[in-house]
Write an enzyme that holds these catalytic residues in place. Sequence first.
Site, PDB file in Angstrom:
ATOM      1  N   SER A 214       0.772  -1.289   0.081  1.00  0.00           N
ATOM      2  CA  SER A 214       0.094   0.075  -0.001  1.00  0.00           C
ATOM      3  C   SER A 214       0.915   1.202   0.009  1.00  0.00           C
ATOM      4  CB  SER A 214      -0.830  -0.024   1.374  1.00  0.00           C
ATOM      5  OG  SER A 214      -0.045   0.459   2.191  1.00  0.00           O
ATOM      6  N   LYS A 215       0.201   2.307  -0.552  1.00  0.00           N
ATOM      7  CA  LYS A 215       1.167   3.610  -0.714  1.00  0.00           C
ATOM      8  C   LYS A 215       1.667   4.032   0.773  1.00  0.00           C
ATOM      9  CE  LYS A 215      -0.752   7.788  -1.704  1.00  0.00           C
ATOM     10  NZ  LYS A 215      -1.703   8.517  -2.632  1.00  0.00           N
ATOM     11  N   ARG A 216       0.400   3.789   1.778  1.00  0.00           N
ATOM     12  CA  ARG A 216       0.771   4.408   3.264  1.00  0.00           C
ATOM     13  C   ARG A 216       2.059   3.625   3.904  1.00  0.00           C
ATOM     14  NH1 ARG A 216      -1.269   2.925   7.472  1.00  0.00           N
ATOM     15  NH2 ARG A 216      -2.770   1.276   6.473  1.00  0.00           N
ATOM     16  N   GLY A 219       5.080   3.434   0.447  1.00  0.00           N
ATOM     17  CA  GLY A 219       5.604   4.599  -0.260  1.00  0.00           C
ATOM     18  C   GLY A 219       5.768   4.330  -1.713  1.00  0.00           C
TER      19      GLY A 219
END
Length: 405
Positions: A214-216, A219
């Site tokens: 995930s992006k969270r 990154g």
Amino acid sequence: MKSKNENIVVRMAPSPTGYLHIGSVRTTLFNFLFARHNGGKYILRIEDTDKERNKKEYEDDILNGLKWLGLEHDEFYRQSERTDVYKGYLKKMIDDGLAYVSKEEPKEEGQRDEVIRFKNPNKKIQFDDLVRGSVEFDTTELGDFVIAKSVEEPLYHLAVVVDDHESKVTHVIRGEEHISNTPRQILIQEAIGAERPIYAHLPVIVDESRKKLSKRKHGAAVWLSTYKDEGYLPEAIINYMALLGWNPGTEQEIFTLQELIGVFDFSHVQKSSAFFDVKKLQWVNKEHIKLLPKEGQRKILLKEIENEPYMAGEPDLDVEKISWKKVSKEETLKHLAEAKKIIEENGNLMEYAEREGKGNVLWPVRYALTGAEASPDPFTMLEILGKEKSLKRLERAIMVLNAKI
Ligand code: GLU
């Protein structure tokens, strides 16, 4: 799923609310492979109904990324261009009593006091997923869910169902996170008299500690552009992504896109999550570099070594490292002098090295040229540095050695 079926229509439906995610690349690839394998059609649809979160920049990134990978679509549209179509369906649903305008108590500032809700028939839904098998859901708990903010502003479930229906989509291939959306979408299909597509929900992609990518949490490591900027070949990314949840049923691991099209099918798509292993991606990338023509390999090599000290100027030499293993300084000196002469006269260095022992000759030549324990082979370095620079470097190594004898 092996038989050719030209009626197959699939779609990839990214929302431009972030940069192209590698999970979306995998979903696109599976849609693309399935369509091409069957001689069917692959549609790219931009799901941009969420005006607050969409950005042109994200849409561009998605389109450019997919183009760079060579995943060409057969048809393209944006949901924002189809407001009238959804409006038609919404009005008819309201007229037919399948949906209704619902007065709401606004809970927060700016919230609407009116939305359009679907009249849930509250029934059990069962569907056969190509990956997950039979899936059952009781839709009672969903209540009369919201399908639009107004007839001009449809929400995701309504727009997806209308588009898939109008585009005659036969197979909905998407990430597992959408499995819980499927019952709502089936209810809407049934209400508007749309045919139910075949579903295939792809396994989640996880990191080494089994956490969903995930992006969270991860990154920039979830964006395709990161890998593009790091110099990975599109062929390698395609190849590696295909192995994220699918296997050929054989030992083969290196595939071109054409080969993947030939062998891809859903019988080898797994249910369990797929581990995104950067080391494996690096290996796949190396294998694809080997498949490139010489000129392409050279370009990549130059990019890889551009920051090495020996590319900037004459390297520092450690006199103890010039000789190969236990070869004496005297003997190494002889080999370097001979190598220099051969290069000056455009002779055959390999022939000499084969006669005298490859390591004995080629190690000191390579080290003289780079001063590095690891670098491309001496022939590649000779080519990259050119004759003049190479001779100067050999001369210097000879001097350094001479001083120590
Ligand atoms: N727009 C959705 C997303 O980006 C995909 C919808 C679908 O594939 O049905 O996650």
